[in-house]
Structure formats: C-alpha cells, structure tokens
Write a protein that holds these residues in place. Structure first.
Motif, PDB file in Angstrom:
ATOM      1  N   MET A 503     -15.753  -3.090  -4.646  1.00 17.34           N
ATOM      2  CA  MET A 503     -16.365  -3.943  -5.666  1.00 17.34           C
ATOM      3  C   MET A 503     -15.338  -4.228  -6.753  1.00 17.34           C
ATOM      4  N   THR A 504     -14.946  -5.482  -6.912  1.00 16.98           N
ATOM      5  CA  THR A 504     -13.958  -5.845  -7.920  1.00 16.98           C
ATOM      6  C   THR A 504     -14.638  -6.146  -9.245  1.00 16.98           C
ATOM      7  N   GLU A 505     -13.840  -6.275 -10.274  1.00 19.48           N
ATOM      8  CA  GLU A 505     -14.359  -6.629 -11.589  1.00 19.48           C
ATOM      9  C   GLU A 505     -14.905  -8.066 -11.542  1.00 19.48           C
ATOM     10  N   GLY A 506     -16.074  -8.266 -12.090  1.00 20.91           N
ATOM     11  CA  GLY A 506     -16.682  -9.601 -12.062  1.00 20.91           C
ATOM     12  C   GLY A 506     -17.550  -9.837 -10.850  1.00 20.91           C
ATOM     13  N   TYR A 507     -17.816  -8.772 -10.083  1.00 17.81           N
ATOM     14  CA  TYR A 507     -18.657  -8.893  -8.876  1.00 17.81           C
ATOM     15  C   TYR A 507     -20.083  -9.262  -9.267  1.00 17.81           C
ATOM     16  N   GLY A 508     -20.717 -10.087  -8.457  1.00 15.03           N
ATOM     17  CA  GLY A 508     -22.135 -10.389  -8.641  1.00 15.03           C
ATOM     18  C   GLY A 508     -22.396 -11.578  -9.536  1.00 15.03           C
ATOM     19  N   GLU A 509     -23.686 -11.868  -9.697  1.00 14.11           N
ATOM     20  CA  GLU A 509     -24.101 -13.044 -10.462  1.00 14.11           C
ATOM     21  C   GLU A 509     -24.388 -12.730 -11.924  1.00 14.11           C
ATOM     22  N   GLY A 510     -24.903 -11.543 -12.181  1.00 11.68           N
ATOM     23  CA  GLY A 510     -25.359 -11.240 -13.528  1.00 11.68           C
ATOM     24  C   GLY A 510     -24.460 -10.260 -14.251  1.00 11.68           C
ATOM     25  N   LEU A 511     -25.057  -9.573 -15.263  1.00  9.35           N
ATOM     26  CA  LEU A 511     -24.310  -8.627 -16.088  1.00  9.35           C
ATOM     27  C   LEU A 511     -24.263  -7.248 -15.454  1.00  9.35           C
ATOM     28  N   ASN A 512     -25.059  -7.011 -14.415  1.00  7.98           N
ATOM     29  CA  ASN A 512     -25.118  -5.699 -13.779  1.00  7.98           C
ATOM     30  C   ASN A 512     -24.605  -5.806 -12.336  1.00  7.98           C
ATOM     31  N   PRO A 513     -23.298  -5.618 -12.118  1.00  6.05           N
ATOM     32  CA  PRO A 513     -22.743  -5.752 -10.760  1.00  6.05           C
ATOM     33  C   PRO A 513     -23.289  -4.704  -9.791  1.00  6.05           C
ATOM     34  N   ILE A 514     -23.635  -3.506 -10.298  1.00 11.82           N
ATOM     35  CA  ILE A 514     -24.143  -2.461  -9.409  1.00 11.82           C
ATOM     36  C   ILE A 514     -25.492  -2.874  -8.817  1.00 11.82           C
ATOM     37  N   ALA A 515     -26.315  -3.555  -9.610  1.00 18.67           N
ATOM     38  CA  ALA A 515     -27.605  -4.039  -9.093  1.00 18.67           C
ATOM     39  C   ALA A 515     -27.388  -5.062  -7.977  1.00 18.67           C
ATOM     40  N   ASP A 516     -26.388  -5.913  -8.142  1.00 20.63           N
ATOM     41  CA  ASP A 516     -26.081  -6.890  -7.089  1.00 20.63           C
ATOM     42  C   ASP A 516     -25.529  -6.190  -5.853  1.00 20.63           C
ATOM     43  N   LYS A 517     -24.711  -5.152  -6.068  1.00 22.94           N
ATOM     44  CA  LYS A 517     -24.165  -4.411  -4.934  1.00 22.94           C
ATOM     45  C   LYS A 517     -25.281  -3.655  -4.202  1.00 22.94           C
ATOM     46  N   SER A 518     -26.259  -3.199  -4.953  1.00 24.91           N
ATOM     47  CA  SER A 518     -27.395  -2.506  -4.352  1.00 24.91           C
ATOM     48  C   SER A 518     -28.153  -3.431  -3.409  1.00 24.91           C
ATOM     49  N   GLU A 519     -28.247  -4.693  -3.774  1.00 26.10           N
ATOM     50  CA  GLU A 519     -28.902  -5.679  -2.902  1.00 26.10           C
ATOM     51  C   GLU A 519     -28.144  -5.822  -1.594  1.00 26.10           C
ATOM     52  N   PHE A 520     -26.819  -5.784  -1.686  1.00 19.93           N
ATOM     53  CA  PHE A 520     -25.989  -5.858  -0.474  1.00 19.93           C
ATOM     54  C   PHE A 520     -26.212  -4.620   0.411  1.00 19.93           C
ATOM     55  N   ILE A 521     -26.279  -3.428  -0.188  1.00 21.28           N
ATOM     56  CA  ILE A 521     -26.501  -2.193   0.583  1.00 21.28           C
ATOM     57  C   ILE A 521     -27.872  -2.227   1.252  1.00 21.28           C
ATOM     58  N   LEU A 522     -28.873  -2.747   0.545  1.00 17.21           N
ATOM     59  CA  LEU A 522     -30.204  -2.908   1.155  1.00 17.21           C
ATOM     60  C   LEU A 522     -30.138  -3.818   2.382  1.00 17.21           C
ATOM     61  N   SER A 523     -29.317  -4.875   2.291  1.00 15.99           N
ATOM     62  CA  SER A 523     -29.156  -5.777   3.433  1.00 15.99           C
ATOM     63  C   SER A 523     -28.543  -5.060   4.621  1.00 15.99           C
ATOM     64  N   LEU A 524     -27.576  -4.155   4.344  1.00 15.81           N
ATOM     65  CA  LEU A 524     -26.947  -3.394   5.424  1.00 15.81           C
ATOM     66  C   LEU A 524     -27.966  -2.483   6.113  1.00 15.81           C
ATOM     67  N   PHE A 525     -28.757  -1.787   5.330  1.00 13.06           N
ATOM     68  CA  PHE A 525     -29.754  -0.878   5.908  1.00 13.06           C
ATOM     69  C   PHE A 525     -30.808  -1.652   6.698  1.00 13.06           C
ATOM     70  N   GLU A 526     -31.096  -2.844   6.259  1.00 14.76           N
ATOM     71  CA  GLU A 526     -32.068  -3.643   6.998  1.00 14.76           C
ATOM     72  C   GLU A 526     -31.524  -4.029   8.370  1.00 14.76           C
ATOM     73  N   GLN A 527     -30.200  -4.172   8.460  1.00  9.87           N
ATOM     74  CA  GLN A 527     -29.583  -4.456   9.761  1.00  9.87           C
ATOM     75  C   GLN A 527     -29.678  -3.229  10.683  1.00  9.87           C
ATOM     76  N   LEU A 528     -29.687  -2.027  10.083  1.00  5.60           N
ATOM     77  CA  LEU A 528     -29.750  -0.801  10.890  1.00  5.60           C
ATOM     78  C   LEU A 528     -31.149  -0.575  11.457  1.00  5.60           C
ATOM     79  N   ASP A 529     -32.160  -0.964  10.695  1.00  7.71           N
ATOM     80  CA  ASP A 529     -33.540  -0.751  11.136  1.00  7.71           C
ATOM     81  C   ASP A 529     -34.266  -2.097  11.112  1.00  7.71           C
ATOM     82  N   LYS A 530     -34.462  -2.666  12.282  1.00  8.65           N
ATOM     83  CA  LYS A 530     -35.068  -3.991  12.375  1.00  8.65           C
ATOM     84  C   LYS A 530     -36.529  -4.017  11.953  1.00  8.65           C
ATOM     85  N   LYS A 531     -37.173  -2.803  11.822  1.00 13.38           N
ATOM     86  CA  LYS A 531     -38.565  -2.756  11.391  1.00 13.38           C
ATOM     87  C   LYS A 531     -38.699  -3.103   9.911  1.00 13.38           C
ATOM     88  N   GLY A 532     -37.594  -3.035   9.206  1.00 10.25           N
ATOM     89  CA  GLY A 532     -37.637  -3.321   7.779  1.00 10.25           C
ATOM     90  C   GLY A 532     -37.702  -2.066   6.942  1.00 10.25           C
TER      91      GLY A 532
END
Length: 770
Positions: A503-532
């Motif tokens: 994660m580089t400086e300035g990552y994401g859309e808003g003021l909280n880059p970790i929250a945006d990165k968390s959305e990406f991690i959720l997307s990864l886990f969703e790929q691991l379990d197709k049930k959701g």
C-alpha cells in the motif's frame, strides 16, 4: 415583397474597381469578439457547428434530423440574412508530418517508428485527405456596434439551443479564427505559419487585410488566379422540382479545396402569404380570361391548358404549405468556389461538379465577369453580391442539408483507423473527453487484442507515459519484450511475487486508506469462498486488517497475507479460525505467490502482468491483486505528475461477485481521478452488462470501441448506447479490426487494416497461423 426590397436596397452599393489586393476583401472593421463590419452598417458574426451522423442514420432518425433542421431554418430572423457554409480543405502535408507522424528518438525503437510512419503515410494517401468544416454566418443592419453586440448575444443563445436539438455543437468564432479562414484559403501551404495578434497589429498601425490577403490575385471572365493556383465560382442556376437530401453531400465530396455557401433571406409570414395569394389570384384571373375567350368562340367543352392547371395546383400547394404545414418562405442563392493547381484541372473539376448537379436534375453555371462578387458571396464574410435568387419553402431549403457524418480528427490524437464513410483518418485525443475511461468490446477473432496492441505501440513510440497491462492469456509478452518493457510472470511455480498487502502513500479514494484496503481484502476472501461472507466474517477481516497495518507501521515492517493469517488465528471467534483455514492454501500452501514481499522490479515504464499459468482457481484472485498493484503504481505516478495507461483484459471475471465488482468499480474511479487512462477489454459483453457496476461503468465511459459483436450483445449495446440499426450493421459480421467507435456523443464507423509485411504486425497478431 417589402422585406426583399429592403434587403436589396441595404445591400446596394457603388461599384468600385479594387485598387489593391486588400480591397477585394469586403470587410471594413473587425472586433476581437468576431464581429465584422462590411458595407455601410452591416455587421456579421460567424459560428462553427459540428457534423452529425446523417448519412448512417436510420430512416426514422433522418426524418427527425430533417424536422429539427427545418425548425432551425424557421428560427432564422426575418430582419437578418443567414449564410450556411461548408468548407473543404485538404490536409496539409507539412501539417500532417508535424502533428501526426512519430518523431525519431534514437532509443532503439526507431525501426518500429519508421514502420508506423510508413503505414500512416500510406493511409493518408489512400484516404480522402479532406477536412470538412461547417459554418453559419448571420449578418444584420444596425446603427452601431453596441446594438450589433446585443443582437448577436441573443442570436448565439438561440442558435446554440437549436443545434443542440440536432445533436451538434455550435460555437462562435473570434476575430482571429475568422481571419484564419480567409488566410488558409488564400495562402495555401502557409497554414502552419498563421499567427495574428489584434493588439500588436493595432500598435503597429497595420491593416488586418495585409496579413490574410494573397500575394497576387487576377480576375478573368470565368475564373480567378490566386498566386499560382486557380479558382472558379459557380452558382446553382436551375433547381429541380424534386431534389434529394444528399445534393450538398455529393457536391462537397470532391477531393479538392472548395467552399459552398447557401445565402438565406427569410420572408415574414404575412408578406409571404400575401405574395402567394396575389400570385394565385393572378393565375385564377388568367384561367378565367382564357375560359371567357373560349366561350366567346362557342368552345364550351375546352379543357384548361396544362401549364395554367399546373400553376393553379402549385400556387394552391404553396399557400397550404404556408398556412397549414408550418412552412416559411425563403429567398436563397447557392454559390460554390473550387480551386486547383492548374487551369486544366480546374476545368475538369468544374465539369465534374456540373455532372453531379445534372444527376440531380439541377444546373450549375459559371459566373461570367462576376467572379469577385461570387467569391465574396461564398466566403463567410456575411455579404451577398449575387442576386440570382430563388424562392423556396422550408422543406425545399432543408433538402440542402449540410450534414454528412461525424469526423474525429483531434490535434495530437492517436490513429484509430479510417472513417468507413468519408475515408478520412480518425485521430483521437482522449484528453478532450469528460473522462478517459475506455472499453474495447468484441467476439473472439474480431481484433480486440490487436487493437489494444496497436494502441500500446503508438503510446510507447510517441509518448513518455507509463503503460501497465494485465494479461490473462499471455498475448502481450512478445510485444512488451520487443518494446523494452518488463513481463512479470505470475503462477504457482513462478519465482516472481506480488505482495497483495502492498500500500503506497495516497492509496484509495478517501482519507482512510486502510478502510479502502480492507475492502480489497474482503474481495480476496470472497474469491476464496464462493458462498460469500457473513456479517461476522466481514467484521473480523476488517478488524484484523486494521490491526496488521497498525502493528507493521509501528515495527517498520511490510504487511503480508501471512501476517494477516496469524492475526486471524489470534482472534477468539470461531469464524476467525475458519477464515484463517481458508487462507492457509494461499499463505503457507502451494498457492502462496501473493503472500510474500514483492520481489520484482515494478519501475519499468511498460509492465505486463502475465497470469496465463496462474490456473483457473487463482485467476480471479490474480486479477484483483494486480488491480491493487495498478492502484499503487497510479498513485505513485500521480504524485510525480506522470500519466498512466492501463489495459485490463478479460475484465468480466472481476464482476462475477459482489465485492470484487465493488472494489474494481472503486479502482476505476481512482484511475480517472489520478490522470490514468484505463482500458477494459472483454469478449463477454452479456456477462459484463449483467452486473450493475460494470453496466454503469460502460454507460459512463466516454470512449468505447465496438468490434464484431454477437447477436445478443448487439441488441443490448444498441439499447444501452442508443445505436441505430444502420450503425449496428458496422458491428454485424464485420471484418477483424472494423466496427464502431463511440467518442463522447459521437458514433463513428471505422475500418483498420494494418500492413502484414511489417515487424510490428508480427509482434501484434494473435492469429495462430501467423
């Protein structure tokens, strides 16, 4: 008619033999906002309007365009005269070389630049090579400039709104732009040298005419010699009873520098009706007198002569048009000037134009001893010195519709092929659009990858921009290697690693880059379990992601998926253990390529992420991780003030589940905001349109290249993008590399054939036999 007498009286002036070349230009004063003063108190202003796709519209759309154009004609002010002008100018060779051909840089890639330049030169020779521009000039008699400015201010608003209904843009020209029209016509070959500063001219006491007039001009009985070139002015002498709506299109289709103008004088409705009633009364009187003479000769069964009966019928129809069919009366004259390098060529072109007119049952004639008056009438000065006037109704005048097909010829643009109708070069500069998001759509074998590679080649050879490619089918590796780029091979057996938690400086859309990165991690886990994922699982992932980044920042470490799994195991919830177990294969197992620190050089200008050998199970996850890596690179480049071009193939995979679709939709917005030009490529249009996010992205994208489409895809694209049946024919069973381009509000059919006997073609082709 009072209006016609008044206008003819206003236009009447003493004849003066020009004592110098400057005096052939009938303009006395100019103002910086583009208002010209010609004879007496006649002020004029010129507007440029864009073309619309009239030639490729359906019959219903053509009727609608025709009616909207008729409304525009009906809106013309009866106190003013209006001139509609179509200007054809050939593409200047020097201008072409300076603005379109690639510059050599001695960086080892000049061999490809030469091939590309040779291709462009060949296309320019085979193309029409004509740039067509359209203008409307309004002139009116006013006492002073203040009154004229107030009038043109109202007129600008009115014209703009009517052209918007037609789907065209109308912009007013300033003095410099109007003078350039005169300069470019008179001084062919010197177009690039044009520079005019009105304030500097005033300081020096120079006349603006000195700068735009030709070096020499000679007038003969039926032609003009301008320097070393020849010109001739023609006018439409005879009109057919029935004229098709393509007459202007065919007259201006000749591959020469030329200008066609239609001068329009609107007649007030009360005067028009009174004039037609008087004419009809005269016809009825003639018929009554004829019948009386026959009765006196005891010829009571005589039939009214055909010519009198025809006059009665036409006068009746004319009156009905004015009173019941929303028609107006106009008095018009059509003039045309064309140029050639030799007198023989001029005579040949004149005969060609006359032949076109004869096919339409019209007659074009040469102005005898009126070439100067004709030339000034054709030019968008706002004057009319030819009085070969003809009375027309709104519908009759609307048949001289100036629209043909939309062209895309942006300055500093990228070559995308030839216009399928006009055969002109299509040069596209996406920076002119509201947003630079692009889609490249087509069935397998339609030329998607080839089109993307051609764009990559042009960007590499002509710019310093970074180019990032997500390559699921290993189609770009050879090209990237040849262009000096870096290919990163990502597979379960590869030694190349991309850290999913970077994660580089300035990552994401808003003021909280970790929250945006968390959305990406959720997307990864969703790929691991197709049930959701459930609400508890989402909360645990979000909590652990935040804890990992906080701890790694304190310890000055780089977070990885391994550390995230360890943090999950520390949580007391049962669901955390399940999440850690599902992640184990991708951290400690054989598919751990995204769980290690990044060990590849990501600083190369051209990078291709090859995930061909990643396997079906990891491909969707690989696309997500690479998209995240692209976000980091774009953020870095944005801080450096550098533009990034992104190509993502098989993008439909990212929209197969909720979180990855949401994540990529967010990434797409970030690309646009940070000076990145993303291009999404897919053959599965139907599945792309099934997702709300991707459908929204597609409809909001300003640039879409549509190649040959499957039947179901065509219907859905036509519904989404408002494509007519005639335009759909260009993406139905079309050749590879041919189709439709949606550029902002424009829809342009194109063809693109790349020479096969080149090294670039061998690098770009994806056909197995080649």
């Amino acid at each position: 008619m009072k209006t016609l007498k008044r206008i003819l009286k206003q236009d009447k002036e003493r004849f003066n033999v020009p004592s110098g070349i400057q005096h052939t230009i009938p303009v006395r004063k100019i103002w910086n906002d583009g208002i010209f003063l010609s004879e007496k108190n006649k002020y004029s202003k010129c507007y440029k309007f864009t073309d619309i796709n009239y030639a490729v519209a359906s019959k219903e759309d053509k009727e609608l365009m025709f009616l909207n154009y008729s409304e525009l004609l009906n809106s013309f002010d009866t106190n003013a005269t209006t001139k509609i002008t179509v200007l054809n100018r050939k593409l200047n060779k020097l201008d072409f070389e300076n603005n379109i051909l690639l510059k050599y840089k001695e960086d080892g890639l000049d061999i490809y630049r030469k091939e590309y330049n040779d291709m462009l030169l060949e296309k320019s020779v085979n193309s029409n090579g004509i740039i067509q521009e359209k203008f409307i000039t309004v002139s009116i008699n006013k006492k002073n400039i203040e009154e004229a400015k107030n009038y043109f201010s109202r007129m600008t608003t009115d014209l703009t709104s009517h052209f918007q209904q037609l789907g065209a843009k109308c912009v007013e020209l300033n003095a410099t732009e109007r003078l350039r029209l005169i300069h470019d016509f008179y001084r062919k070959g010197e177009e690039e040298d044009f520079y005019f500063d009105i304030l500097d001219n005033l300081k020096k006491g120079h006349s603006f005419k000195d700068y735009v007039c030709p070096d020499s001009i000679q007038f003969y009985d039926d032609y003009i010699k301008i320097g070393d070139r020849y010109a001739r002015v023609l006018y439409l002498k005879e009109y057919a009873n029935y004229i098709r709506d393509d007459i202007v299109m065919e007259l201006t289709d000749i591959n020469r520098n030329m200008m066609l103008s239609i001068d329009v004088i609107p007649i007030p409705m009360d005067e028009a009706i009174k004039e037609v009633e008087n004419r009809r009364l005269g016809v009825e009187t003639n018929i009554t007198n004829w019948q009386r003479r026959q009765n006196n000769n005891n010829n009571f069964s005589a039939v009214i002569p055909y010519d009198l009966e025809l006059q009665r019928k036409e006068s009746k129809e004319f009156l009905e048009d004015l009173t019941t069919r929303d028609q107006r009366m106009f008095v018009c004259v059509l003039t045309l000037v064309h140029t050639a390098d030799t007198k023989e060529q001029l005579d040949s072109d004149t005969e060609s134009l006359r032949t076109v007119a004869r096919k339409k049952l019209c007659q074009l004639s040469t102005l005898k001893y009126q070439q100067l008056d004709g030339l000034n009438t054709v030019f968008p000065y706002g004057v009319r010195k030819i009085n070969s006037l003809r009375t027309l109704t709104t519908e009759s005048l609307a048949t001289f519709i100036p629209f043909k097909v939309q062209e895309i010829q942006d300055r500093g643009g990228i070559y995308y092929g030839l216009n399928a109708i006009s055969r002109n070069l299509i040069m596209i500069n996406k920076s002119n659009l509201l947003n630079q998001s692009s889609f490249l759509l087509g069935v397998p074998g339609s030329g998607k990858s080839f089109s993307a590679k051609e764009l990559i080649v042009f960007l590499t050879l002509s710019t310093e921009d970074d180019i990032l490619i997500c390559d699921p089918e290993n189609e770009y590796s050879a090209l990237v290697d040849a262009l000096g780029g870096e290919v990163i091979h990502i597979s379960s057996s590869s030694k190349d690693h991309i850290n999913a938690m970077d994660m580089t400086e300035g990552y994401g859309e808003g003021l909280n880059p970790i929250a945006d990165k968390s959305e990406f991690i959720l997307s990864l886990f969703e790929q691991l379990d197709k049930k959701g994922l459930g609400a508890k699982q989402k909360s645990i992932i979000d909590r652990c992601t935040s804890l990992v980044y906080s701890e790694c920042e304190k310890n000055n470490e780089i977070p990885t998926l391994i550390k995230l799994r360890e943090k999950l195991l520390e949580q007391p919830e049962k669901e955390a253990g399940e999440l850690a177990l599902s992640l184990e294969l991708f951290t400690n197992g054989s598919l751990n390529i995204f769980a290690h620190k990044t060990n590849v050089d990501t600083n190369n200008r051209i990078i291709s992420y090859d995930i061909y050998n990643l396997g079906k199970q990891l491909k969707a996850m690989g696309l997500l991780v690479i998209t995240d890596a692209l976000i980091n690179r774009v953020a870095d480049n944005y801080k450096k003030g550098k533009r990034t071009h992104i190509f993502i193939d098989e993008i439909h995979v990212l929209f197969e589940n909720e979180y990855s679709a949401t994540f990529f939709n967010s990434a797409w917005r970030q690309f646009r905001k940070r000076n990145a030009y993303p291009t999404a490529i897919t053959q599965n249009v139907e599945s792309l349109l099934a997702s709300v996010e991707s459908r929204t992205m597609l409809s909001n994208s300003e640039f879409i290249v549509m190649l040959n489409q499957a039947t179901s895809d065509r219907e859905k694209l036509a519904d989404l993008l408002s494509i007519s049946d005639e335009q759909l024919s260009y993406i139905t069973n079309s050749e590879a590399g041919c189709g439709l381009i949606r550029y902002g509000s424009l829809l342009v059919p194109f063809i693109n054939e790349f020479p096969k006997d080149t090294k670039l073609y061998k690098l770009m082709t994806t056909k197995p036999g080649e």
